[in-house]
Write a protein that holds these residues in place. Sequence first.
Motif, PDB file in Angstrom:
ATOM      1  N   PRO A 104     -13.775  -7.020  12.413  1.00  0.00           N
ATOM      2  CA  PRO A 104     -12.354  -6.783  12.107  1.00  0.00           C
ATOM      3  C   PRO A 104     -12.069  -5.347  11.646  1.00  0.00           C
ATOM      4  O   PRO A 104     -11.036  -4.774  12.003  1.00  0.00           O
ATOM      5  CB  PRO A 104     -12.048  -7.790  11.002  1.00  0.00           C
ATOM      6  CG  PRO A 104     -13.059  -8.873  11.178  1.00  0.00           C
ATOM      7  CD  PRO A 104     -14.300  -8.176  11.681  1.00  0.00           C
ATOM      8  N   LEU A 105     -12.961  -4.763  10.877  1.00  0.00           N
ATOM      9  CA  LEU A 105     -12.757  -3.393  10.411  1.00  0.00           C
ATOM     10  C   LEU A 105     -12.889  -2.386  11.554  1.00  0.00           C
ATOM     11  O   LEU A 105     -12.129  -1.420  11.635  1.00  0.00           O
ATOM     12  CB  LEU A 105     -13.739  -3.050   9.297  1.00  0.00           C
ATOM     13  CG  LEU A 105     -13.574  -3.843   8.006  1.00  0.00           C
ATOM     14  CD1 LEU A 105     -14.721  -3.566   7.049  1.00  0.00           C
ATOM     15  CD2 LEU A 105     -12.239  -3.536   7.367  1.00  0.00           C
ATOM     16  N   LEU A 106     -13.824  -2.626  12.440  1.00  0.00           N
ATOM     17  CA  LEU A 106     -13.994  -1.737  13.589  1.00  0.00           C
ATOM     18  C   LEU A 106     -12.822  -1.880  14.560  1.00  0.00           C
ATOM     19  O   LEU A 106     -12.346  -0.896  15.113  1.00  0.00           O
ATOM     20  CB  LEU A 106     -15.329  -2.032  14.288  1.00  0.00           C
ATOM     21  CG  LEU A 106     -16.572  -1.731  13.448  1.00  0.00           C
ATOM     22  CD1 LEU A 106     -17.799  -2.386  14.046  1.00  0.00           C
ATOM     23  CD2 LEU A 106     -16.768  -0.236  13.273  1.00  0.00           C
ATOM     24  N   MET A 107     -12.327  -3.095  14.713  1.00  0.00           N
ATOM     25  CA  MET A 107     -11.171  -3.327  15.577  1.00  0.00           C
ATOM     26  C   MET A 107      -9.929  -2.645  15.019  1.00  0.00           C
ATOM     27  O   MET A 107      -9.074  -2.197  15.782  1.00  0.00           O
ATOM     28  CB  MET A 107     -10.907  -4.831  15.742  1.00  0.00           C
ATOM     29  CG  MET A 107     -11.875  -5.538  16.656  1.00  0.00           C
ATOM     30  SD  MET A 107     -11.874  -4.937  18.366  1.00  0.00           S
ATOM     31  CE  MET A 107     -10.186  -5.297  18.875  1.00  0.00           C
ATOM     32  N   ARG A 108      -9.837  -2.549  13.715  1.00  0.00           N
ATOM     33  CA  ARG A 108      -8.697  -1.871  13.088  1.00  0.00           C
ATOM     34  C   ARG A 108      -8.570  -0.447  13.631  1.00  0.00           C
ATOM     35  O   ARG A 108      -7.475   0.003  13.943  1.00  0.00           O
ATOM     36  CB  ARG A 108      -8.906  -1.864  11.570  1.00  0.00           C
ATOM     37  CG  ARG A 108      -7.888  -1.065  10.782  1.00  0.00           C
ATOM     38  CD  ARG A 108      -8.300  -0.935   9.347  1.00  0.00           C
ATOM     39  NE  ARG A 108      -9.539  -0.150   9.253  1.00  0.00           N
ATOM     40  CZ  ARG A 108     -10.264  -0.032   8.159  1.00  0.00           C
ATOM     41  NH1 ARG A 108      -9.920  -0.655   7.056  1.00  0.00           N
ATOM     42  NH2 ARG A 108     -11.353   0.712   8.164  1.00  0.00           N
ATOM     43  N   CYS A 139     -11.765   6.093  16.713  1.00  0.00           N
ATOM     44  CA  CYS A 139     -11.834   5.157  17.840  1.00  0.00           C
ATOM     45  C   CYS A 139     -13.209   5.142  18.500  1.00  0.00           C
ATOM     46  O   CYS A 139     -13.791   4.080  18.698  1.00  0.00           O
ATOM     47  CB  CYS A 139     -10.774   5.479  18.880  1.00  0.00           C
ATOM     48  SG  CYS A 139      -9.143   4.890  18.445  1.00  0.00           S
ATOM     49  N   LEU A 140     -13.719   6.314  18.845  1.00  0.00           N
ATOM     50  CA  LEU A 140     -14.973   6.359  19.599  1.00  0.00           C
ATOM     51  C   LEU A 140     -16.158   5.765  18.852  1.00  0.00           C
ATOM     52  O   LEU A 140     -16.869   4.932  19.413  1.00  0.00           O
ATOM     53  CB  LEU A 140     -15.258   7.775  20.086  1.00  0.00           C
ATOM     54  CG  LEU A 140     -14.310   8.269  21.178  1.00  0.00           C
ATOM     55  CD1 LEU A 140     -14.630   9.716  21.552  1.00  0.00           C
ATOM     56  CD2 LEU A 140     -14.360   7.384  22.405  1.00  0.00           C
ATOM     57  N   PRO A 141     -16.417   6.143  17.584  1.00  0.00           N
ATOM     58  CA  PRO A 141     -17.547   5.509  16.897  1.00  0.00           C
ATOM     59  C   PRO A 141     -17.363   4.003  16.745  1.00  0.00           C
ATOM     60  O   PRO A 141     -18.316   3.232  16.868  1.00  0.00           O
ATOM     61  CB  PRO A 141     -17.587   6.198  15.534  1.00  0.00           C
ATOM     62  CG  PRO A 141     -16.828   7.461  15.698  1.00  0.00           C
ATOM     63  CD  PRO A 141     -15.834   7.217  16.785  1.00  0.00           C
ATOM     64  N   SER A 142     -16.129   3.572  16.499  1.00  0.00           N
ATOM     65  CA  SER A 142     -15.877   2.134  16.355  1.00  0.00           C
ATOM     66  C   SER A 142     -16.066   1.411  17.680  1.00  0.00           C
ATOM     67  O   SER A 142     -16.618   0.310  17.723  1.00  0.00           O
ATOM     68  CB  SER A 142     -14.468   1.893  15.805  1.00  0.00           C
ATOM     69  OG  SER A 142     -14.390   2.374  14.475  1.00  0.00           O
ATOM     70  N   MET A 143     -15.605   2.030  18.754  1.00  0.00           N
ATOM     71  CA  MET A 143     -15.778   1.423  20.076  1.00  0.00           C
ATOM     72  C   MET A 143     -17.265   1.288  20.423  1.00  0.00           C
ATOM     73  O   MET A 143     -17.701   0.246  20.919  1.00  0.00           O
ATOM     74  CB  MET A 143     -15.053   2.260  21.130  1.00  0.00           C
ATOM     75  CG  MET A 143     -13.546   2.169  21.048  1.00  0.00           C
ATOM     76  SD  MET A 143     -12.681   3.417  22.038  1.00  0.00           S
ATOM     77  CE  MET A 143     -13.273   3.056  23.692  1.00  0.00           C
TER      78      MET A 143
END
Length: 181
Positions: A116-120, A130-134
């Motif tokens: 959920p935190l990465l999707m945020r 965006c890129l590191p989370s993706m």
Amino acid sequence: ESLPELIKVLDDADGEVRRAAAKALGKVGPGSKEALDALIVKLEDQDMDMRETAARGLAAMGKDAAAALPALMKALDDKGMKVVDYGTVKMTFHPVRQAAADALGEIGPAAEKAIPLLMRDLVTLREPMCLPSMEALSKIGAASVPSLVKALGSKKPGVRMNALQVISHMGPPAESALPSL
């Protein structure tokens, strides 16, 4: 024998020396609870560069850093930032957040609680997060797919594009997304 000495160096008066110790712990410490615990503590350091290096050390530990999951999730909200002036453009970076996302990705499927935190970051198009989370969502794998499929329904084209990029990068673990494409 050298691991306790290396952990002690994390408190050296010189920041560069502390960061070098954190980097080394990440490489020589996988499997060591002491090294893991020491790096988790440094995620709370006053020095932003130390917090970033601690997260990078945890990333180097890969799956062995799974016990750091709560601390890394907290680090996704780190307030530290750097502004880099490229002449015509100024970019704001959040090095601790980016390193924490990288570490969560290296932990892999065991970092499922961080989805959920990465999707945020993916759905709010928070740049440059965006890129590191993706990448982290892709490495976490199949557990990310339901959230990514939900993002395909966004009204924002950038969100849909980000979700599609993660799904395509993920490969076979994203097979359950096929009916939504």
